[in-house]
Design a protein around this motif. Structure first.
Motif, PDB file in Angstrom:
ATOM      1  N   ILE A 503       0.850  -1.194   0.000  1.00  0.00           N
ATOM      2  CA  ILE A 503       0.000   0.000   0.000  1.00  0.00           C
ATOM      3  C   ILE A 503       0.888   1.248   0.000  1.00  0.00           C
ATOM      4  N   GLY A 504       0.484   2.234  -0.759  1.00  0.00           N
ATOM      5  CA  GLY A 504       1.201   3.509  -0.691  1.00  0.00           C
ATOM      6  C   GLY A 504       1.473   4.095  -2.065  1.00  0.00           C
ATOM      7  N   PRO A 505       1.869   5.360  -2.079  1.00  0.00           N
ATOM      8  CA  PRO A 505       2.078   6.044  -3.362  1.00  0.00           C
ATOM      9  C   PRO A 505       3.211   5.432  -4.184  1.00  0.00           C
ATOM     10  N   GLY A 506       4.156   4.746  -3.511  1.00  0.00           N
ATOM     11  CA  GLY A 506       5.288   4.194  -4.268  1.00  0.00           C
ATOM     12  C   GLY A 506       5.068   2.768  -4.722  1.00  0.00           C
ATOM     13  N   ALA A 507       3.895   2.175  -4.379  1.00  0.00           N
ATOM     14  CA  ALA A 507       3.718   0.730  -4.594  1.00  0.00           C
ATOM     15  C   ALA A 507       3.797   0.347  -6.074  1.00  0.00           C
ATOM     16  N   GLU A 508       3.107   1.108  -6.919  1.00  0.00           N
ATOM     17  CA  GLU A 508       3.073   0.737  -8.338  1.00  0.00           C
ATOM     18  C   GLU A 508       4.473   0.784  -8.961  1.00  0.00           C
ATOM     19  N   GLY A 509       5.181   1.853  -8.704  1.00  0.00           N
ATOM     20  CA  GLY A 509       6.517   2.007  -9.280  1.00  0.00           C
ATOM     21  C   GLY A 509       7.467   0.938  -8.762  1.00  0.00           C
ATOM     22  N   TRP A 510       7.344   0.680  -7.480  1.00  0.00           N
ATOM     23  CA  TRP A 510       8.223  -0.334  -6.871  1.00  0.00           C
ATOM     24  C   TRP A 510       7.978  -1.700  -7.500  1.00  0.00           C
ATOM     25  N   LEU A 511       6.704  -2.099  -7.596  1.00  0.00           N
ATOM     26  CA  LEU A 511       6.393  -3.412  -8.175  1.00  0.00           C
ATOM     27  C   LEU A 511       6.813  -3.469  -9.640  1.00  0.00           C
ATOM     28  N   ASN A 512       6.599  -2.383 -10.365  1.00  0.00           N
ATOM     29  CA  ASN A 512       6.978  -2.369 -11.782  1.00  0.00           C
ATOM     30  C   ASN A 512       8.479  -2.546 -11.975  1.00  0.00           C
ATOM     31  N   GLY A 513       9.246  -2.106 -10.996  1.00  0.00           N
ATOM     32  CA  GLY A 513      10.701  -2.286 -11.087  1.00  0.00           C
ATOM     33  C   GLY A 513      11.135  -3.703 -10.769  1.00  0.00           C
ATOM     34  N   LEU A 514      10.235  -4.450 -10.131  1.00  0.00           N
ATOM     35  CA  LEU A 514      10.585  -5.815  -9.710  1.00  0.00           C
ATOM     36  C   LEU A 514      10.178  -6.863 -10.722  1.00  0.00           C
TER      37      LEU A 514
END
Ligand SMILES: Cc1cc2nc3c(=O)[nH]c(=O)nc-3n(C[C@H](O)[C@H](O)[C@H](O)COP(=O)(O)OP(=O)(O)OC[C@H]3O[C@@H](n4cnc5c(N)ncnc54)[C@H](O)[C@@H]3O)c2cc1C
Length: 819
Positions: A503-514
């Motif tokens: 959860i959180g504003p960085g979640a999408e970007g973080w997952l996309n990097g993984l």
């Protein structure tokens, strides 16, 4: 003593010194090893030195093969003899199931490139003239044997010294009488290794402390899942018959294993070493090795040894004429599955384990090789999941380890059936509806500490497995469960799934990097996503549902809980923009699937379930019966119309009752893991951990549609782009095996061109009950992956004709799951 090092290896047994040697070989010269006493002071000094190549695991088999090859070249490289006697290894069989086990193993050996031969009783006698072939009241007849000509035994201390020499010539340093007393993290993120001789600051630390693993781990708050068990062998005096045979020109006899009597026998100075794996051997040092133990041994327990001594005397009568010189009884590190713990520690960075070795002389070479690769390159060179320390979770506590390790020890020589489920330490983790499912006939198995229903025995049917390498008692019932789900509606309890929320504003970007796929953009959408290694191999598989704009539900395999959780946690952004929680225990999961699943669910929810309102690959929180906040995901692993219901765990009983009540008119019933295996094979669904491993990229696995090379960046992207340009070395294929009477493929079988060379390997196999075909999936050379290609697969020693099928041979257009 140095005060700084790139890596500090703790523990100077064969495994630690091999790790040091391989780090030095990889070019890291500023590495040190510390040993509390002298090198080999742990289990290494009293090991019998056997180097069996035999191992049912594809990974461990590769490690052992590397060791044996390394030990043969070490003397020339280091100038230190290692006393490697290449006597060969002979494993006897006295029952057909044992021969099946050997033949199954041969498939794995073929794929690894380990030389072996299946030999007849006559050849056994030729190789081993002092043996009694049996076939009378007291001694079972030998019906065949597995022979490895290339292995034998070694002197563990000499091996350690050769590795030491090799490590030192690469610049590594070794400090004996230097004990690690504490391990701390400095403010700058380095390790401070506190030792009895002063502190060393290091970037990486490796634990290779053998029987001390429990207390070593606790220095950093880790419960390392390894507790030693007593292990004994008997050293005999000179054996007159053996002496006569040898003086008469006979060559050193192969190491003999009578697996069905659970012992090994090898020559030692014209006498013998007899080593059994006895019943009743106790776990020791569950809370650590006491200070007084040092280089000591336990008292020998002759009573425990006697049944094996008697069996060996019946097989090798000359044993009766030699006296016992000594009994060695020492601690041998064990883990619940008998394989070592090689790889990163969980929760902490730059801490590595090379612990839990019960065949540590055999494994030392390979274990050091791959761990050094992992530390220096950031990833191992082969799939290491079978030995990854994170394959166990918090459930592997003291009580579990004692029960399981003792069980694993006494079963070292029992037949390793593919469907074997052992009883110790069970049930441990259960879904809330465990008792209900038991009443419905569940025949339980265990994975990652969880009880999972493998199949459901109908009333009046024996509720147990008769384990086999062939079709057996549950075959028909699994078939009925498949038909239930394909034709009507079935329920599976998949509560053990690993579940995280990000959860959180960085979640999408973080997952996309993984992950290689694009994580869903619209709330309510689901995407199958693969986290890759930097070299582009498949590390993890996640089903990611976007529940809301900043909220993702991430589901992965039940057995991957610690493995995935550790990875996700360690890769989180440091700015606090993502809150990650592991909700595995908080949510249960039932799969409701089959043509009537919509009608069943419709009776329990007001949510629209038609395609327009709830299309395939979407998910949302709905109410089902009285259960609120149920994440209903329109996906499943069987390829049927259906939903995974991920519900707050407290609704488990209510939901199951409600689903059964609503489904009664459609003949709803429970479906187990084995039926799921059959159905997922029919759909060519790749299983993480067996079909999807770091050995293969998503392109090789035929998962191109889940890779978005156009994304800005993700781990493994560069390697994939390069592979796309260069071409893939293997391709995934679904294969029908013809002419199967009772032995379906199981995975790890070699694939051949008809009458020709090996061209690939299977990774899974099962009978497709709806298709009525024996199926395998695996990897072949790219030019052989076309539909219709003829191949051969070796199953239990027999080559069977096989044909490459289109992907997803059952319902290739996905009509049923999109219905
Ligand atoms: C009777 C018997 C027979 C066996 N026979 C065979 C065989 O035939 N083939 C085979 O492959 N395997 C065999 N084994 C198993 C084999 O001995 C072990 O798997 C192997 O020795 C493990 O090596 P290791 O380096 O992991 O551990 P160890 O040899 O136990 O070394 C660990 C070292 O760590 C040191 N240490 C611990 N804590 C600290 C600390 N805090 N600071 C510094 N140093 C520390 C210890 O002093 C010790 O020297 C046998 C075992 C037994 C008991």
């Amino acid at each position: 003593m140095r005060t700084h090092a790139r890596a500090v290896v703790v523990g100077g047994g064969a495994v630690g010194v091999s790790t040091l040697y391989h780090l030095a070989r990889k070019g890291w010269s500023d590495v040190v090893l510390i040993e509390r006493a002298e090198l080999t002071a742990g289990s290494t000094w009293h090991a019998a030195g056997l180097l069996p190549l035999f191992n049912m695991s594809y990974t461990v088999g590769q490690l052992h093969k590397y060791s044996v090859d390394l030990y043969k070249r070490l003397p020339a490289e280091t100038g230190q003899d290692v006393s490697f006697r290449v006597t060969g290894n002979l494993r006897l069989a006295t029952c057909p199931e044992r021969m099946d086990e050997y033949r199954k193993y041969c498939g794995t050996a073929n794929t690894i490139g380990v030389p072996f031969r299946i030999i007849t009783p006559g050849e056994v006698k030729e190789l081993w003239p002092l043996i009694e072939l049996g076939g009378n009241e007291s001694t079972a007849a030998i019906i065949g044997a597995l022979y490895h000509p290339d292995d034998g035994h070694i002197a563990p201390a000499d091996l350690t010294m050769a590795l030491r020499k090799g490590a030192r010539s690469g610049g590594a340093e070794i400090y004996e009488h230097t004990e690690m007393t504490a391990l701390e993290r400095t403010a700058s993120g380095e390790w401070r290794v506190r030792t009895s001789q002063g502190d060393i600051l290091a970037e990486h630390v490796v634990f290779a402390t053998g029987n001390y693993a429990r207390q070593t781990g606790r220095m950093v708050g880790l419960e390392i899942p390894s507790i030693p068990v007593e292990h004994q062998y008997i050293v005999y005096d000179v054996c007159p018959e053996l002496e006569r045979y040898r003086r008469g020109g006979g060559r050193e006899l192969a190491v003999l294993r009578e697996s069905d009597q659970s012992y090994y026998l090898r020559e030692e100075r014209m006498g013998w070493i007899l080593g059994p794996y006895e019943r009743g051997a106790p776990a020791r040092f569950a809370d650590g090795v006491p200070d007084w133990f040092g280089k000591s041994l336990f008292e020998g327990d002759l009573e425990r040894l006697l049944p094996h001594v008697e069996a060996a005397q019946r097989r090798v009568p000359s044993l009766e004429h030699c006296g016992i010189k000594d009994i060695i009884n020492g601690p041998i590190a064990y883990t619940p599955d008998g394989s070592p713990l090689i790889g990163p520690a969980w929760n902490v960075r730059n801490l590595w384990l090379n612990e839990g070795h019960s065949f540590g002389i055999t494994a030392a070479g390979g274990a050091g090789w791959q761990l050094a690769e992992w530390i220096v390159e950031g990833e191992p060179g082969i799939d290491m999941l079978a030995v990854d320390p994170r394959r166990f979770g918090a459930y592997a506590g003291r009580g579990y380890l004692i029960a399981k390790n003792e069980e694993t020890y006494r079963n070292v020589f029992t037949i390793h059936f593919p469907d074997e489920e052992r009883p110790a330490a069970r049930p441990a983790k259960t879904s809330p509806v465990y008792d209900k499912l038991s009443r419905l006939g569940a025949v339980w198995g265990q994975r990652y500490g969880w009880e999972r229903a493998n199949w459901f025995a109908p009333a009046g049917v024996e509720r147990s497995d008769r384990w086999s390498f062939r079709r057996t008692n549950y075959f028909e019932h699994v078939g009925n469960e498949v038909r239930l789900m394909r034709e009507r509606v079935g329920i599976m309890d998949l509560t053990p799934f690993t579940k995280h929320e990000a959860i959180g504003p960085g979640a999408e970007g973080w997952l996309n990097g993984l992950v290689a796929n694009k994580v869903p953009v619209q709330p309510g959408r689901i995407a199958l996503c693969h986290a890759l290694t930097p070299r582009g191999g498949i590390r993890s598989e996640f089903t990611i549902t976007r529940l809301a704009s900043e909220r993702f539900y991430v589901v992965s395999a039940g057995a991957a809980e610690r493995y995935d959780s550790d990875y996700l946690r360690k890769s989180l952004p440091t700015d606090g923009s993502v809150l990650l929680s592991n909700v595995t225990g908080a949510r249960g999961c039932f799969v409701v699937a089959g043509p009537h699943s919509r009608a069943v669910l419709a009776k329990l929810t007001s949510a629209p379930l038609e395609n327009a309102g709830f299309p395939w690959l979407t998910g949302r929180a709905i109410e089902v019966g009285l259960a609120t906040d149920v994440y209903a995901l329109r996906v499943n692993f069987v390829g049927a119309l259906g939903w995974e219901l991920h519900f707050p765990i407290e609704y488990a009983h209510h939901l199951l009752d409600a689903l059964f009540a609503a489904g009664a008119e459609f003949g709803v019933g429970m479906v187990g893991m084995r039926a799921m295996e059959s159905m997922r094979m029919e759909k060519s669904y790749r299983m993480w951990g067996t079909d999807l491993t770091r050995d293969y990229s998503p392109f090789e696995a035929g998962l191109d549609r889940f890779v978005r090379l156009e994304k800005a960046s993700f781990i493994g992207k560069a390697a994939l782009a390069e592979q796309r340009a260069r071409g893939v070395p293997h391709r995934f294929a679904t294969i029908e095996v013809h002419g199967v009477i009772d032995a379906d493929p199981l995975g790890n079988e070699p694939l051949f061109a008809p009458g020709g060379p090996m061209v690939g390997r299977t990774t899974s196999g099962y009978y497709g009950h709806a298709l009525r075909k024996s199926l395998a999936i695996g990897y072949v050379k790219p030019e052989l992956a076309q539909v219709g290609t003829q191949l051969e697969v070796e199953i239990l020693g027999e080559r069977k004709r096989a044909t490459v099928l289109p992907d997803s041979p059952y319902d290739p257009e996905n009509r049923e799951l999109r219905a």
